[in-house]
Design a protein around this motif. Sequence first.
Motif, PDB file in Angstrom:
ATOM      1  N   GLU A  55      27.707  23.400  48.678  1.00 22.45           N
ATOM      2  CA  GLU A  55      28.828  23.704  47.792  1.00 22.45           C
ATOM      3  C   GLU A  55      29.575  24.906  48.356  1.00 22.45           C
ATOM      4  O   GLU A  55      28.963  25.900  48.740  1.00 22.45           O
ATOM      5  N   PHE A  56      30.897  24.787  48.421  1.00 20.92           N
ATOM      6  CA  PHE A  56      31.766  25.857  48.889  1.00 20.92           C
ATOM      7  C   PHE A  56      32.753  26.185  47.769  1.00 20.92           C
ATOM      8  O   PHE A  56      33.385  25.284  47.225  1.00 20.92           O
ATOM      9  N   ASP A  57      32.872  27.464  47.438  1.00 17.55           N
ATOM     10  CA  ASP A  57      33.764  27.898  46.365  1.00 17.55           C
ATOM     11  C   ASP A  57      34.677  29.014  46.869  1.00 17.55           C
ATOM     12  O   ASP A  57      34.207  29.976  47.481  1.00 17.55           O
ATOM     13  N   LEU A  58      35.967  28.869  46.599  1.00 13.00           N
ATOM     14  CA  LEU A  58      36.947  29.883  46.956  1.00 13.00           C
ATOM     15  C   LEU A  58      37.555  30.425  45.673  1.00 13.00           C
ATOM     16  O   LEU A  58      38.227  29.707  44.934  1.00 13.00           O
ATOM     17  N   GLY A  59      37.278  31.693  45.389  1.00 10.03           N
ATOM     18  CA  GLY A  59      37.806  32.337  44.190  1.00 10.03           C
ATOM     19  C   GLY A  59      38.825  33.385  44.547  1.00 10.03           C
ATOM     20  O   GLY A  59      38.745  34.021  45.601  1.00 10.03           O
ATOM     21  N   TRP A  60      39.800  33.575  43.689  1.00  7.12           N
ATOM     22  CA  TRP A  60      40.802  34.603  43.915  1.00  7.12           C
ATOM     23  C   TRP A  60      41.252  35.174  42.582  1.00  7.12           C
ATOM     24  O   TRP A  60      41.143  34.548  41.546  1.00  7.12           O
ATOM     25  N   ARG A  61      41.765  36.385  42.651  1.00  6.31           N
ATOM     26  CA  ARG A  61      42.257  37.053  41.456  1.00  6.31           C
ATOM     27  C   ARG A  61      43.425  37.932  41.867  1.00  6.31           C
ATOM     28  O   ARG A  61      43.340  38.659  42.844  1.00  6.31           O
ATOM     29  N   ASN A  62      44.493  37.868  41.123  1.00  9.96           N
ATOM     30  CA  ASN A  62      45.666  38.674  41.398  1.00  9.96           C
ATOM     31  C   ASN A  62      46.219  39.129  40.055  1.00  9.96           C
ATOM     32  O   ASN A  62      46.738  38.325  39.302  1.00  9.96           O
ATOM     33  N   ASN A  63      46.052  40.401  39.754  1.00  7.69           N
ATOM     34  CA  ASN A  63      46.612  40.920  38.502  1.00  7.69           C
ATOM     35  C   ASN A  63      47.220  42.295  38.747  1.00  7.69           C
ATOM     36  O   ASN A  63      47.295  42.748  39.879  1.00  7.69           O
ATOM     37  N   LYS A  64      47.618  42.981  37.702  1.00  4.19           N
ATOM     38  CA  LYS A  64      48.328  44.253  37.865  1.00  4.19           C
ATOM     39  C   LYS A  64      47.427  45.379  38.377  1.00  4.19           C
ATOM     40  O   LYS A  64      47.925  46.366  38.891  1.00  4.19           O
TER      41      LYS A  64
END
Length: 166
Positions: A55-64
């Motif tokens: 299993e391969f997971d790509l997570g990202w987060r972009n906030n202030k």
Amino acid sequence: MKKLLFTAFMLLGFAFNAQSQNLSKNALGLRLGDNDGFGGELSYQRAISSDTRLEFDLGWRNNKDYDAIKLAALHQWVWNIDGGFNWYAGVGGGLGSWKADSFYVNGVKYSGDSNTVLFAAGDVGIEYNFDIPLQLSLDFRPEFYFSDGIKDDFGPDIALGIRYKF
């Protein structure tokens, strides 16, 4: 008596092998949870045998306040419970990067920080495979961070997964 015990163990072994299921070759979807600000991950599973997968997971987060990206890779073993229900466990790890924006406290400006992180992870969960090409899962993934520049080196991650099987 020895022959009877040997036969019983052989039959038990065949019964466990008979419960082995055929995993879908590929599954692609989303893993929605929350671990250190990661709300969603793009998730891909690839079967490597009848009862193991990657299993391969790509997570990202972009906030202030900050931006982050994380890539996780796990090897999972899958066991059938009944029908479309399976449970699974796995191990793996990954790499991530985060950058905090500059911020103010009582009128004083503080510069943002950034860092790269390595982590080791475990995984345990339950899934249901529908007759249509849909898979739902719920899992717990404890992650242990190295070199992240933060004193909290543990991140528990509970997530709901929804994937299209093909």
